[in-house]
Motif scaffolding. Structure first.
Motif, PDB file in Angstrom:
ATOM      1  N   ASP A 127       0.836  -1.192   0.000  1.00 25.62           N
ATOM      2  CA  ASP A 127       0.000   0.000   0.000  1.00 25.62           C
ATOM      3  C   ASP A 127       0.874   1.247   0.000  1.00 25.62           C
ATOM      4  OD1 ASP A 127       1.111  -0.195   2.501  1.00 25.62           O
ATOM      5  OD2 ASP A 127      -0.775  -0.142   3.608  1.00 25.62           O
ATOM      6  N   GLU A 128       0.238   2.387  -0.079  1.00 23.46           N
ATOM      7  CA  GLU A 128       0.982   3.634   0.042  1.00 23.46           C
ATOM      8  C   GLU A 128       1.546   3.727   1.452  1.00 23.46           C
ATOM      9  OE1 GLU A 128      -0.590   7.169  -2.441  1.00 23.46           O
ATOM     10  OE2 GLU A 128      -2.351   6.262  -1.496  1.00 23.46           O
ATOM     11  N   THR A 129       2.805   4.102   1.566  1.00 27.76           N
ATOM     12  CA  THR A 129       3.440   4.152   2.878  1.00 27.76           C
ATOM     13  C   THR A 129       4.535   5.211   2.878  1.00 27.76           C
ATOM     14  OG1 THR A 129       4.656   2.886   4.549  1.00 27.76           O
ATOM     15  CG2 THR A 129       5.069   2.339   2.244  1.00 27.76           C
ATOM     16  N   ASP A 130       4.808   5.743   4.062  1.00 28.83           N
ATOM     17  CA  ASP A 130       5.911   6.688   4.205  1.00 28.83           C
ATOM     18  C   ASP A 130       7.085   6.071   4.963  1.00 28.83           C
ATOM     19  OD1 ASP A 130       4.779   6.507   6.694  1.00 28.83           O
ATOM     20  OD2 ASP A 130       4.318   8.640   6.908  1.00 28.83           O
ATOM     21  N   LYS A 131       7.078   4.749   5.125  1.00 24.35           N
ATOM     22  CA  LYS A 131       8.183   4.077   5.809  1.00 24.35           C
ATOM     23  C   LYS A 131       9.463   4.208   4.994  1.00 24.35           C
ATOM     24  CE  LYS A 131       5.247   0.776   8.268  1.00 24.35           C
ATOM     25  NZ  LYS A 131       4.881  -0.645   8.455  1.00 24.35           N
ATOM     26  N   ASP A 162      -4.086   1.760  -4.321  1.00 23.43           N
ATOM     27  CA  ASP A 162      -2.759   1.726  -3.713  1.00 23.43           C
ATOM     28  C   ASP A 162      -1.724   1.112  -4.654  1.00 23.43           C
ATOM     29  OD1 ASP A 162      -3.356   2.981  -1.353  1.00 23.43           O
ATOM     30  OD2 ASP A 162      -3.574   1.156  -0.171  1.00 23.43           O
TER      31      ASP A 162
END
Length: 233
Positions: A127-131, A162
Motif C-alpha cells: 500500500d501507500e506508505t511513508d516508511k 494503492d
C-alpha cells in the motif's frame, strides 16, 4: 497444471493470518479441479514442520529475521531460494501472496528470471506508505515484480488504488479476485440444543478496512427478515 503458491510464513499459531488461509483455500479448490499444487513458505515455531495441510503439499523453510524490528517485512528464508533455484522450472505457474518482505519478493524475482509466469496477490499488504525502507525496496523489487507479473489480483478498490499509486506510471494487469471460502456444513445436520439459536462470529482486527459495519448491517438484515441468531464481534 503444476502450480506453486508462495506465502511468507507458516507457524503453529497461524500468526501470519489471512494470506495463509487464502493460499490453503485456493490450493484445495485448484487441487479439487485436477491441478497439482504445492505451497512453499518460510516457517517458524514447529518442532517438526508439516509436509501437508488439508491434503496440500507443503515445502517449508526456516524463516530468519534478516532485518530486525520491522516485523514480517524483515523475514527471509534463504533456503527457500536455494530450493527454488533447483525446482522452479518444474512448475507451470507461480502464484505469490506478495508482500514487502524478503521471502516473497526475492522468490517472485527468481521465478521471473526463469521465465515462469507469476501471478501476484497482495492482500492489501503493498500500500501507500511513508516508511523509510519501503522506497528503496519498492524501487529494487516491488515495482519491477508488479510490472512483470502476468496478473496482479486485488480485493478492494482501495487496494486497486494503492497498487497503481505504488507503481506510478507503470502498467499493471489488475484483476479483481474475491476471497472464496469452503461451503459451510449444513447447520441442520449439526447436533445442537434446539433452544439455542446459532451464533455468528465476526473475528478480525476491529478497524475500518475489516468492515465491521457490514457485519452489523448483514445481522440486522437477517434479523429483520425473520431469522433467529446471535451475532458477536
Amino acid at each position: 497444471m503444476k502450480i506453486l503458491q508462495i506465502v511468507t510464513l507458516f507457524s503453529p499459531d497461524a500468526a501470519y493470518g489471512g494470506p495463509i488461509r487464502v493460499a490453503l483455500n485456493q490450493s484445495k479448490a485448484l487441487q479439487d479441479n485436477g491441478h497439482d499444487v504445492t505451497i512453499a513458505a518460510g516457517e517458524r515455531g514447529y518442532a517438526v514442520p508439516p509436509t501437508h495441510e488439508q491434503g496440500i503439499a507443503l515445502k517449508l523453510f526456516s524463516a530468519r529475521t534478516v532485518i530486525p524490528k520491522i516485523g514480517y517485512a524483515g523475514i527471509g528464508a534463504p533456503s527457500m531460494l536455494v530450493w527454488l533455484h533447483k525446482h522452479i522450472r518444474e512448475f507451470d505457474v507461480v502464484h505469490i501472496h506478495l508482500a514487502r518482505d524478503l521471502v516473497t519478493l526475492p522468490a517472485a524475482k527468481l521465478a521471473l528470471a526463469y521465465g515462469i509466469p507469476v501471478f501476484a496477490q497482495t492482500h492489501g499488504m503493498i500500500d501507500e506508505t511513508d516508511k523509510l525502507l519501503a522506497k528503496p525496496l519498492d524501487a529494487a523489487l516491488t515495482i519491477p515484480v508488479l510490472k512483470r507479473a502476468r496478473t496482479v489480483f486485488y480485493l478492494t478498490e482501495r487496494e486497486h488504488a494503492d497498487l497503481q499509486s505504488v507503481v506510478g506510471d507503470g502498467h499493471l494487469n489488475l484483476v479483481e479476485l474475491n476471497n472464496g471460502i469452503p461451503e459451510a456444513e449444513d447447520l441442520e445436520s449439526r447436533p445442537c440444543n434446539s433452544y439455542d439459536p446459532p451464533e455468528v462470529l465476526y473475528l478480525a482486527r476491529l478497524q475500518a478496512r475489516k468492515r465491521p459495519q457490514v457485519f452489523v448491517e448483514a445481522a440486522k438484515e437477517l434479523l429483520d427478515s425473520g431469522h433467529t441468531a446471535r451475532f458477536s464481534i
